[in-house]
Design a protein around this motif. Sequence first.
Motif, PDB file in Angstrom:
ATOM      1  N   VAL A  16       5.903   2.061 -25.694  1.00 48.71           N
ATOM      2  CA  VAL A  16       5.227   0.767 -25.743  1.00 48.71           C
ATOM      3  C   VAL A  16       6.267  -0.318 -25.432  1.00 48.71           C
ATOM      4  O   VAL A  16       7.389  -0.279 -25.927  1.00 48.71           O
ATOM      5  CB  VAL A  16       4.625   0.531 -27.153  1.00 48.71           C
ATOM      6  N   SER A  17       5.885  -1.305 -24.607  1.00 49.10           N
ATOM      7  CA  SER A  17       6.777  -2.429 -24.287  1.00 49.10           C
ATOM      8  C   SER A  17       6.735  -3.439 -25.430  1.00 49.10           C
ATOM      9  O   SER A  17       5.655  -3.811 -25.907  1.00 49.10           O
ATOM     10  CB  SER A  17       6.349  -3.095 -22.985  1.00 49.10           C
ATOM     11  N   TYR A  18       7.910  -3.898 -25.852  1.00 53.17           N
ATOM     12  CA  TYR A  18       7.986  -4.829 -26.983  1.00 53.17           C
ATOM     13  C   TYR A  18       9.271  -5.654 -26.902  1.00 53.17           C
ATOM     14  O   TYR A  18      10.191  -5.321 -26.168  1.00 53.17           O
ATOM     15  CB  TYR A  18       7.944  -4.078 -28.316  1.00 53.17           C
ATOM     16  N   TYR A  19       9.276  -6.721 -27.654  1.00 51.33           N
ATOM     17  CA  TYR A  19      10.504  -7.516 -27.831  1.00 51.33           C
ATOM     18  C   TYR A  19      10.721  -7.660 -29.328  1.00 51.33           C
ATOM     19  O   TYR A  19       9.803  -7.474 -30.129  1.00 51.33           O
ATOM     20  CB  TYR A  19      10.401  -8.887 -27.146  1.00 51.33           C
ATOM     21  N   LYS A  20      11.927  -7.986 -29.701  1.00 50.98           N
ATOM     22  CA  LYS A  20      12.239  -8.199 -31.112  1.00 50.98           C
ATOM     23  C   LYS A  20      12.047  -9.678 -31.415  1.00 50.98           C
ATOM     24  O   LYS A  20      12.717 -10.532 -30.841  1.00 50.98           O
ATOM     25  CB  LYS A  20      13.662  -7.750 -31.434  1.00 50.98           C
ATOM     26  N   TYR A  21      11.112  -9.957 -32.300  1.00 47.37           N
ATOM     27  CA  TYR A  21      10.777 -11.319 -32.673  1.00 47.37           C
ATOM     28  C   TYR A  21      12.012 -12.048 -33.195  1.00 47.37           C
ATOM     29  O   TYR A  21      12.810 -11.499 -33.945  1.00 47.37           O
ATOM     30  CB  TYR A  21       9.691 -11.308 -33.755  1.00 47.37           C
ATOM     31  N   ASN A  22      12.151 -13.292 -32.752  1.00 50.91           N
ATOM     32  CA  ASN A  22      13.276 -14.116 -33.187  1.00 50.91           C
ATOM     33  C   ASN A  22      12.789 -15.547 -33.326  1.00 50.91           C
ATOM     34  O   ASN A  22      12.356 -16.146 -32.349  1.00 50.91           O
ATOM     35  CB  ASN A  22      14.430 -14.038 -32.188  1.00 50.91           C
ATOM     36  N   ASN A  23      12.835 -16.093 -34.503  1.00 51.93           N
ATOM     37  CA  ASN A  23      12.448 -17.477 -34.740  1.00 51.93           C
ATOM     38  C   ASN A  23      13.719 -18.319 -34.794  1.00 51.93           C
ATOM     39  O   ASN A  23      14.403 -18.360 -35.817  1.00 51.93           O
ATOM     40  CB  ASN A  23      11.671 -17.598 -36.057  1.00 51.93           C
ATOM     41  N   PRO A  24      14.066 -18.989 -33.671  1.00 51.53           N
ATOM     42  CA  PRO A  24      15.324 -19.755 -33.648  1.00 51.53           C
ATOM     43  C   PRO A  24      15.322 -20.932 -34.613  1.00 51.53           C
ATOM     44  O   PRO A  24      16.383 -21.414 -35.006  1.00 51.53           O
ATOM     45  CB  PRO A  24      15.424 -20.225 -32.195  1.00 51.53           C
ATOM     46  N   ASN A  25      14.142 -21.402 -35.028  1.00 54.27           N
ATOM     47  CA  ASN A  25      14.060 -22.544 -35.951  1.00 54.27           C
ATOM     48  C   ASN A  25      14.204 -22.119 -37.405  1.00 54.27           C
ATOM     49  O   ASN A  25      14.400 -22.964 -38.272  1.00 54.27           O
ATOM     50  CB  ASN A  25      12.732 -23.288 -35.764  1.00 54.27           C
ATOM     51  N   ASN A  26      14.053 -20.820 -37.676  1.00 51.79           N
ATOM     52  CA  ASN A  26      14.140 -20.351 -39.057  1.00 51.79           C
ATOM     53  C   ASN A  26      14.817 -18.982 -39.078  1.00 51.79           C
ATOM     54  O   ASN A  26      14.151 -17.952 -38.982  1.00 51.79           O
ATOM     55  CB  ASN A  26      12.739 -20.259 -39.683  1.00 51.79           C
ATOM     56  N   PRO A  27      16.144 -18.960 -39.213  1.00 48.12           N
ATOM     57  CA  PRO A  27      16.855 -17.672 -39.231  1.00 48.12           C
ATOM     58  C   PRO A  27      16.485 -16.801 -40.427  1.00 48.12           C
ATOM     59  O   PRO A  27      16.746 -15.612 -40.431  1.00 48.12           O
ATOM     60  CB  PRO A  27      18.334 -18.065 -39.267  1.00 48.12           C
ATOM     61  N   ASN A  32      11.804 -11.943 -38.394  1.00 51.62           N
ATOM     62  CA  ASN A  32      12.900 -11.808 -37.424  1.00 51.62           C
ATOM     63  C   ASN A  32      13.309 -10.338 -37.321  1.00 51.62           C
ATOM     64  O   ASN A  32      13.525  -9.673 -38.320  1.00 51.62           O
ATOM     65  CB  ASN A  32      14.106 -12.665 -37.817  1.00 51.62           C
ATOM     66  N   GLY A  33      13.374  -9.846 -36.104  1.00 51.29           N
ATOM     67  CA  GLY A  33      13.729  -8.445 -35.867  1.00 51.29           C
ATOM     68  C   GLY A  33      12.531  -7.526 -35.744  1.00 51.29           C
ATOM     69  O   GLY A  33      12.688  -6.367 -35.354  1.00 51.29           O
ATOM     70  N   ALA A  34      11.328  -8.011 -36.059  1.00 54.98           N
ATOM     71  CA  ALA A  34      10.131  -7.172 -35.945  1.00 54.98           C
ATOM     72  C   ALA A  34       9.804  -6.938 -34.470  1.00 54.98           C
ATOM     73  O   ALA A  34       9.976  -7.827 -33.637  1.00 54.98           O
ATOM     74  CB  ALA A  34       8.945  -7.843 -36.640  1.00 54.98           C
ATOM     75  N   GLY A  35       9.342  -5.748 -34.143  1.00 56.99           N
ATOM     76  CA  GLY A  35       8.949  -5.429 -32.771  1.00 56.99           C
ATOM     77  C   GLY A  35       7.541  -5.921 -32.485  1.00 56.99           C
ATOM     78  O   GLY A  35       6.602  -5.559 -33.181  1.00 56.99           O
ATOM     79  N   ILE A  36       7.400  -6.741 -31.447  1.00 55.07           N
ATOM     80  CA  ILE A  36       6.104  -7.315 -31.076  1.00 55.07           C
ATOM     81  C   ILE A  36       5.726  -6.778 -29.696  1.00 55.07           C
ATOM     82  O   ILE A  36       6.472  -6.945 -28.731  1.00 55.07           O
ATOM     83  CB  ILE A  36       6.153  -8.860 -31.042  1.00 55.07           C
ATOM     84  N   GLU A  37       4.558  -6.153 -29.603  1.00 53.84           N
ATOM     85  CA  GLU A  37       4.103  -5.592 -28.328  1.00 53.84           C
ATOM     86  C   GLU A  37       3.882  -6.703 -27.308  1.00 53.84           C
ATOM     87  O   GLU A  37       3.400  -7.781 -27.645  1.00 53.84           O
ATOM     88  CB  GLU A  37       2.816  -4.801 -28.545  1.00 53.84           C
ATOM     89  N   THR A  38       4.240  -6.414 -26.050  1.00 56.87           N
ATOM     90  CA  THR A  38       4.051  -7.399 -24.983  1.00 56.87           C
ATOM     91  C   THR A  38       3.846  -6.683 -23.652  1.00 56.87           C
ATOM     92  O   THR A  38       4.211  -5.521 -23.505  1.00 56.87           O
ATOM     93  CB  THR A  38       5.261  -8.356 -24.874  1.00 56.87           C
ATOM     94  N   ASN A  39       3.262  -7.402 -22.705  1.00 58.91           N
ATOM     95  CA  ASN A  39       3.157  -6.896 -21.333  1.00 58.91           C
ATOM     96  C   ASN A  39       3.878  -7.832 -20.365  1.00 58.91           C
ATOM     97  O   ASN A  39       3.722  -7.754 -19.170  1.00 58.91           O
ATOM     98  CB  ASN A  39       1.693  -6.701 -20.920  1.00 58.91           C
ATOM     99  N   LYS A  40       4.694  -8.714 -20.919  1.00 60.03           N
ATOM    100  CA  LYS A  40       5.453  -9.669 -20.106  1.00 60.03           C
ATOM    101  C   LYS A  40       6.879  -9.162 -19.881  1.00 60.03           C
ATOM    102  O   LYS A  40       7.328  -8.222 -20.528  1.00 60.03           O
ATOM    103  CB  LYS A  40       5.471 -11.024 -20.798  1.00 60.03           C
ATOM    104  N   ALA A  41       7.606  -9.819 -18.962  1.00 57.17           N
ATOM    105  CA  ALA A  41       8.970  -9.399 -18.615  1.00 57.17           C
ATOM    106  C   ALA A  41       9.989  -9.795 -19.679  1.00 57.17           C
ATOM    107  O   ALA A  41      11.026  -9.141 -19.822  1.00 57.17           O
ATOM    108  CB  ALA A  41       9.378  -9.995 -17.269  1.00 57.17           C
ATOM    109  N   THR A  48      14.832  -9.917 -24.761  1.00 53.50           N
ATOM    110  CA  THR A  48      14.787  -8.719 -23.919  1.00 53.50           C
ATOM    111  C   THR A  48      13.564  -7.889 -24.290  1.00 53.50           C
ATOM    112  O   THR A  48      13.237  -7.744 -25.468  1.00 53.50           O
ATOM    113  CB  THR A  48      16.053  -7.863 -24.142  1.00 53.50           C
ATOM    114  N   VAL A  49      12.898  -7.353 -23.266  1.00 53.42           N
ATOM    115  CA  VAL A  49      11.763  -6.461 -23.502  1.00 53.42           C
ATOM    116  C   VAL A  49      12.244  -5.023 -23.350  1.00 53.42           C
ATOM    117  O   VAL A  49      12.904  -4.674 -22.386  1.00 53.42           O
ATOM    118  CB  VAL A  49      10.600  -6.761 -22.524  1.00 53.42           C
ATOM    119  N   TYR A  50      11.927  -4.211 -24.348  1.00 54.88           N
ATOM    120  CA  TYR A  50      12.272  -2.793 -24.369  1.00 54.88           C
ATOM    121  C   TYR A  50      11.020  -1.975 -24.082  1.00 54.88           C
ATOM    122  O   TYR A  50       9.907  -2.447 -24.309  1.00 54.88           O
ATOM    123  CB  TYR A  50      12.858  -2.409 -25.730  1.00 54.88           C
ATOM    124  N   HIS A  51      11.197  -0.770 -23.614  1.00 53.20           N
ATOM    125  CA  HIS A  51      10.042   0.057 -23.243  1.00 53.20           C
ATOM    126  C   HIS A  51      10.033   1.392 -23.976  1.00 53.20           C
ATOM    127  O   HIS A  51       9.407   2.342 -23.531  1.00 53.20           O
ATOM    128  CB  HIS A  51      10.036   0.283 -21.730  1.00 53.20           C
TER     129      HIS A  51
END
Length: 180
Positions: A16-27, A32-41, A48-51
């Motif tokens: 599954v394609s995903y990125y690691k969630y990062n909230n720059p306004n609230n460290p 933060n660090g949770a994997g969120i599914e995506t179909n974007k680059a 970074t999107v991982y597959h």
Amino acid sequence: LTEESLNHMDAAHGGVSYYKYNNPNNPNDPLNGAGIETNKATGPNGETVYHDGIKMGGVFPDGTPNTYVTSQFYYYWDTYNWGGPQYGNSEYFKYIETNTYWKMREISLSYTFPEFIARKLKANKLELSVFGRNLFYLYRTIKDMDAEQLTAGLNWAQNLSNAGSQPSTRTFGISIRASF
């Protein structure tokens, strides 16, 4: 090392394609660090999107289905703890397997030369043999592993992990025996 570990290693193997969630306004954001599914680059903040993702079953405390994605690496690390339950809190039931096997451990073929040939070499008897050891399994219940690799000692933990042990080597040879 196992065929199962090919699952989800990339998009071609069901990852599954995903990125690691990062909230720059609230460290301190607990997501933060949770994997969120995506179909974007990339993720919304250029992440970074991982597959190699796996979306696990289960539900959140409010009853909604899980939407988080974990990497293939962490899935196998947490599930099997790559080294055995003696090193962590993995799921012990996955280590209990029937280890039944029939193995061609050794085969040897010999030919005894006629006496007149042995006498030419000043011998009473001359024999030529070819042999092979650990050639193949006729039957086994645990595939992808050497069945004898799991018998490292008397302690229960030594018999359910292949950590620190080497599989049997396959050997071939020729021997000549002469008696004088």
